[in-house]
Scaffold this motif. Sequence first.
Motif, PDB file in Angstrom:
ATOM      1  N   PHE A  94       7.184   7.048  34.592  1.00 52.17           N
ATOM      2  CA  PHE A  94       7.852   6.032  35.707  1.00 52.17           C
ATOM      3  C   PHE A  94       7.034   5.861  36.915  1.00 52.17           C
ATOM      4  O   PHE A  94       6.783   5.120  37.639  1.00 52.17           O
ATOM      5  N   ALA A  95       6.539   7.174  37.277  1.00 50.40           N
ATOM      6  CA  ALA A  95       5.757   7.638  38.650  1.00 50.40           C
ATOM      7  C   ALA A  95       4.385   6.679  38.555  1.00 50.40           C
ATOM      8  O   ALA A  95       4.123   6.113  39.097  1.00 50.40           O
ATOM      9  N   ILE A  96       4.076   6.558  37.334  1.00 50.19           N
ATOM     10  CA  ILE A  96       2.583   5.894  36.909  1.00 50.19           C
ATOM     11  C   ILE A  96       2.875   4.262  37.264  1.00 50.19           C
ATOM     12  O   ILE A  96       2.288   3.908  37.867  1.00 50.19           O
ATOM     13  N   SER A  97       4.194   3.872  36.741  1.00 56.60           N
ATOM     14  CA  SER A  97       4.317   2.493  36.987  1.00 56.60           C
ATOM     15  C   SER A  97       4.720   2.323  38.330  1.00 56.60           C
ATOM     16  O   SER A  97       4.272   1.157  38.711  1.00 56.60           O
ATOM     17  N   GLY A  98       5.254   3.350  38.843  1.00 55.18           N
ATOM     18  CA  GLY A  98       5.525   3.030  40.443  1.00 55.18           C
ATOM     19  C   GLY A  98       4.090   2.916  41.214  1.00 55.18           C
ATOM     20  O   GLY A  98       3.920   2.027  42.075  1.00 55.18           O
ATOM     21  N   ALA A  99       3.246   3.933  40.950  1.00 58.06           N
ATOM     22  CA  ALA A  99       2.075   4.061  41.736  1.00 58.06           C
ATOM     23  C   ALA A  99       0.949   2.892  41.148  1.00 58.06           C
ATOM     24  O   ALA A  99       0.523   2.288  42.270  1.00 58.06           O
ATOM     25  N   VAL A 100       1.189   2.237  40.205  1.00 54.09           N
ATOM     26  CA  VAL A 100       0.291   0.919  40.066  1.00 54.09           C
ATOM     27  C   VAL A 100       0.902   0.094  40.645  1.00 54.09           C
ATOM     28  O   VAL A 100       0.175  -0.810  41.445  1.00 54.09           O
ATOM     29  N   ALA A 101       2.296  -0.398  40.613  1.00 52.65           N
ATOM     30  CA  ALA A 101       2.934  -1.396  41.495  1.00 52.65           C
ATOM     31  C   ALA A 101       2.689  -1.141  43.135  1.00 52.65           C
ATOM     32  O   ALA A 101       2.584  -2.221  43.728  1.00 52.65           O
ATOM     33  N   ALA A 102       2.788   0.012  43.718  1.00 51.52           N
ATOM     34  CA  ALA A 102       2.516   0.267  44.857  1.00 51.52           C
ATOM     35  C   ALA A 102       0.952  -0.087  45.223  1.00 51.52           C
ATOM     36  O   ALA A 102       0.759  -0.649  46.451  1.00 51.52           O
ATOM     37  N   LYS A 103       0.136   0.384  44.387  1.00 53.20           N
ATOM     38  CA  LYS A 103      -1.296   0.079  44.676  1.00 53.20           C
ATOM     39  C   LYS A 103      -1.635  -1.209  44.603  1.00 53.20           C
ATOM     40  O   LYS A 103      -2.537  -1.872  45.522  1.00 53.20           O
ATOM     41  N   GLN A 104      -1.029  -1.952  43.563  1.00 55.83           N
ATOM     42  CA  GLN A 104      -1.174  -3.380  43.700  1.00 55.83           C
ATOM     43  C   GLN A 104      -0.862  -4.170  44.982  1.00 55.83           C
ATOM     44  O   GLN A 104      -1.258  -5.335  45.192  1.00 55.83           O
ATOM     45  N   ARG A 105       0.172  -3.670  45.667  1.00 59.81           N
ATOM     46  CA  ARG A 105       0.689  -4.035  46.843  1.00 59.81           C
ATOM     47  C   ARG A 105      -0.320  -3.465  48.078  1.00 59.81           C
ATOM     48  O   ARG A 105       0.226  -3.626  49.161  1.00 59.81           O
ATOM     49  N   LYS A 106      -1.110  -2.746  47.850  1.00 61.07           N
ATOM     50  CA  LYS A 106      -2.177  -2.172  48.536  1.00 61.07           C
ATOM     51  C   LYS A 106      -1.283  -1.259  49.756  1.00 61.07           C
ATOM     52  O   LYS A 106      -1.969  -1.191  50.857  1.00 61.07           O
ATOM     53  N   LEU A 107      -0.616  -0.300  49.252  1.00 62.74           N
ATOM     54  CA  LEU A 107       0.142   0.527  49.960  1.00 62.74           C
ATOM     55  C   LEU A 107      -0.755   1.753  50.313  1.00 62.74           C
ATOM     56  O   LEU A 107      -1.753   1.940  49.516  1.00 62.74           O
ATOM     57  N   ASP A 108      -0.516   2.555  51.270  1.00 67.05           N
ATOM     58  CA  ASP A 108      -1.600   3.709  51.741  1.00 67.05           C
ATOM     59  C   ASP A 108      -1.075   4.832  50.674  1.00 67.05           C
ATOM     60  O   ASP A 108      -0.201   4.756  49.913  1.00 67.05           O
ATOM     61  N   LEU A 109      -2.105   5.881  50.747  1.00 71.32           N
ATOM     62  CA  LEU A 109      -1.558   7.048  49.855  1.00 71.32           C
ATOM     63  C   LEU A 109      -0.262   7.615  50.038  1.00 71.32           C
ATOM     64  O   LEU A 109       0.467   7.772  48.886  1.00 71.32           O
ATOM     65  N   PHE A 110       0.475   7.672  51.199  1.00 69.96           N
ATOM     66  CA  PHE A 110       1.692   8.238  51.287  1.00 69.96           C
ATOM     67  C   PHE A 110       2.958   7.556  50.835  1.00 69.96           C
ATOM     68  O   PHE A 110       3.927   7.747  50.450  1.00 69.96           O
ATOM     69  N   GLY A 111       2.362   6.329  51.164  1.00 72.87           N
ATOM     70  CA  GLY A 111       3.363   4.899  50.567  1.00 72.87           C
ATOM     71  C   GLY A 111       3.315   5.069  49.056  1.00 72.87           C
ATOM     72  O   GLY A 111       4.617   4.954  48.378  1.00 72.87           O
ATOM     73  N   ILE A 112       2.204   5.122  48.118  1.00 68.67           N
ATOM     74  CA  ILE A 112       2.306   5.081  47.040  1.00 68.67           C
ATOM     75  C   ILE A 112       3.003   6.493  46.419  1.00 68.67           C
ATOM     76  O   ILE A 112       3.762   6.342  45.621  1.00 68.67           O
ATOM     77  N   LEU A 113       2.768   7.587  46.961  1.00 73.06           N
ATOM     78  CA  LEU A 113       3.486   8.989  46.622  1.00 73.06           C
ATOM     79  C   LEU A 113       4.989   8.606  46.771  1.00 73.06           C
ATOM     80  O   LEU A 113       5.608   9.038  45.992  1.00 73.06           O
ATOM     81  N   THR A 114       5.272   8.006  47.977  1.00 73.58           N
ATOM     82  CA  THR A 114       6.746   7.771  48.103  1.00 73.58           C
ATOM     83  C   THR A 114       7.591   6.931  47.124  1.00 73.58           C
ATOM     84  O   THR A 114       8.364   7.546  46.601  1.00 73.58           O
ATOM     85  N   ILE A 115       6.899   5.772  47.030  1.00 77.85           N
ATOM     86  CA  ILE A 115       7.181   4.828  45.754  1.00 77.85           C
ATOM     87  C   ILE A 115       7.475   5.538  44.499  1.00 77.85           C
ATOM     88  O   ILE A 115       8.432   5.543  43.741  1.00 77.85           O
ATOM     89  N   SER A 116       6.440   6.313  44.306  1.00 79.08           N
ATOM     90  CA  SER A 116       6.276   7.122  42.800  1.00 79.08           C
ATOM     91  C   SER A 116       7.380   7.782  42.844  1.00 79.08           C
ATOM     92  O   SER A 116       8.205   7.882  41.981  1.00 79.08           O
ATOM     93  N   PHE A 117       7.718   8.558  43.853  1.00 81.97           N
ATOM     94  CA  PHE A 117       8.614   9.589  43.641  1.00 81.97           C
ATOM     95  C   PHE A 117      10.145   9.092  43.635  1.00 81.97           C
ATOM     96  O   PHE A 117      10.963   9.423  42.730  1.00 81.97           O
ATOM     97  N   VAL A 118      10.388   8.029  44.387  1.00 86.27           N
ATOM     98  CA  VAL A 118      11.608   7.084  44.340  1.00 86.27           C
ATOM     99  C   VAL A 118      11.921   6.628  43.057  1.00 86.27           C
ATOM    100  O   VAL A 118      13.014   6.928  42.502  1.00 86.27           O
TER     101      VAL A 118
END
Lengths: 214, 214, 214
Positions: free
Chosen positions: A18-42
Motif C-alpha cells: 500500500f505504501a508503494i501505491s501511495g508513493a507512486v500516486a504521490a510521485k505522479q503528483r510531483k510531491l517532494d520527498l517528505f510529502g511522498i513519505l507522509t502520503i505513503s505512511f498515511v
Amino acid sequence: MSGHFLFLLLDLVGTFVFAISGAVAAKQRKLDLFGILTISFVVACGGGIVRDVCIGALPPAGLANWRYLAAAIAAALATISAYPQVRRLRNPVLFFDAIGLGLFAVSGSQKALAYGHNAEVAILLGVLTAVGGGAVRDVLLARVPVILQREIYASAALIGAGIQVACEQLGMAQPWTPWAATFVCVGLRLMSLHFQWHIPTFSDHNAGKTSSDQ
Amino acid sequence: MSGHFLFLLLDLVGTFVFAISGAVAAKQRKLDLFGILTISFVVACGGGIVRDVCIGALPPAGLANWRYLAAAIAAALATISAYPQVRRLRNPVLFFDAIGLGLFAVSGSQKALAYGHNAEVAILLGVLTAVGGGAVRDVLLARVPVILQREIYASAALIGAGIQVACEQLGMAQPWTPWAATFVCVGLRLMSLHFQWHIPTFSDHNAGKTSSDQ
Amino acid sequence: MSGHFLFLLLDLVGTFVFAISGAVAAKQRKLDLFGILTISFVVACGGGIVRDVCIGALPPAGLANWRYLAAAIAAALATISAYPQVRRLRNPVLFFDAIGLGLFAVSGSQKALAYGHNAEVAILLGVLTAVGGGAVRDVLLARVPVILQREIYASAALIGAGIQVACEQLGMAQPWTPWAATFVCVGLRLMSLHFQWHIPTFSDHNAGKTSSDQ
C-alpha cells in the motif's frame, strides 16, 4: 505464536505494497520527498489505525510498532529509486493497491478475531481496513477514488475476509489459509481489472432509465 | 503543573489559529455563520481529537473541555468581524495554517509523551495532529490540499515534533523548549513559502522522464 | 429500558434513511451493487462509529450490532428496487439526508448522555454524528459537500441536539421529546431547502467587499 507471526507478516507486506501505491500516486503528483513519505505512511497505516481504534488496541500498532513505519519508509524509498522500473507496469497504483487490498482484508479480519470480536465485526473491519487505505490515498491526492471504479473492489475484499473468517470460525484454518484467502481476493481484483469484469447489478435492468440521471 | 499549563496554552493557541485558517477558507467559500463555525471547529479540533483517540485519552479534550470550543468560536467570530484586516495578508489561510502547524506538532507530541507513549508514537502523532487539521479543511472545502503544495510542510512539522521529543527524552527540556521548537517549525514553513524553498528530492534527477507522467 | 429501545429505534431509522441517501448518490455515480452497499454502510454507520470511538463505546455498535448492517443493506436494496419511485422526488439525496440529520443529531446526543458525558460533549457529538455521514458521502463521491450549501444545515442539527440535551438535563424529557427535537431539526432543514432560507450572517454587511474574494 506462529499465528501471531503470520499475522504480522501479512500486515507488514500489506503495509509495504500500500505504501508503494501511495508513493507512486504521490510521485505522479510531483510531491517532494517528505510529502511522498507522509502520503505513503498515511495510506499504508491509516486503515490499520482505524481498525485498531475500533477494536480498542491502543496505541495503534501502526504508530507504536516501528516495523510499520520502517516498512512504509522502505517502500517509499524503494519506489523512488526504482521509479523507472515501477512505471513500466501499466498502472502501478492499481496493481499494488490490489495486493494491499487482499492482504489487509485478511489480516484486518484476523486481528479483530484475535481481539475476541465476532465474525461480523471481523469481516466488516477487514473490508474497511482494505478499502480505507486506497480511499484515503485517492481523497488526499484528488484522484478518482478506486471505490468509484466499476470493476470488482469492495466485493473482492469481502470475499477475502469472508473466507478467512469462515475458516477460522469453523475450525478449518490452516497455516496457508490466509495466503489462499489473499490470493483469491487479489486474483479477483486483478482479473476484474484485466477483463473489465463487472458485478451483475440491479441497475442493469434499469439501464435505459438511469442513463438520464444527473 | 507548569508543564501542563504550558501544554494547554500551546494547544489552545494552536486551536485558535487553525480556527482562523478554517474560518477564512470557509468565508472565501461564502458559507453562512454556522457553516463557518462548524468548519472552524472541525479544522481546529479534528487533529487533536484523532490524537486523543489514538492515545486513549477519552473523551477527547476537544469535545469535553469547553476551552477548545470557546477558542474555536472566538477565532471564527474574530475572523468574521476583522475580515477586511485579515484579507490584507497575502494568503491568510496559509499564514495561520503555518502557525497552527508548529503549535500542534509540538503540543501533539508533548501530550503523547505525557500519556506514557514512546518517542516514535509522540513524533508521529505530533506530525499527524499538525497535518490533519489542514488536510481536513482542504478536503471539506475542496481546496488544493496544503500537503500537495511543493513547499516544506510535513517535514517542518517533523522537525518541530522531533526537537521537542528529543529534548524531553534527553532530559534537556526547558520551559522555553516548546516555543523554540514551534518557532523553528513555523519559521521553516513561512520561509519555504516566501522563498519557495523545495526539499531536494530524488525526483529531480528524473525530471526529464517524470514530466510525461499522467 | 424504554429509553434504550427508543434510542435504538431512532438510531436504526437514521441509519436506514442515511443509507438511502448514500445508495441514491452511489447509484447516480453508477457504482455496482457492492459499491452501493459499501457506500450505504459507510455513510449510514460512519458517523455513529466516530461517536462511539469518542465516547469509548468499543467495539462501535455500527460494527458489532448486526441490526445496523441489516438496516443499511435493507435500505440499499430497497432503494435499488424502488429506484424509479425514489427518483420522482426532486432531490432524494437531500431529502433523506435531512431526515437522517435530525435523527442522528438527537440519537447521537442521547447516547453520549447515556454514557455519562456532559452537555457539551453530547451536543457536539450529536452535531458531528449528524453532519459526518453526509460529509463522508459527498467526499467519497466527489459531490459538492452539503455543508458547503448555503441553506441551514449544521445549525439545524445544533438546534435538534440542543433541544434534546436541554430537556434531558432539565429533567423535562418525555417519551416524545426525541421525536419533537427530530421534527424541529428536519422541518428547519427541509423548509430552508424549499424556501431557500439563509441564516443572517456577518458576511452580509460586507457583501460588496467580499464579492471580490477568490
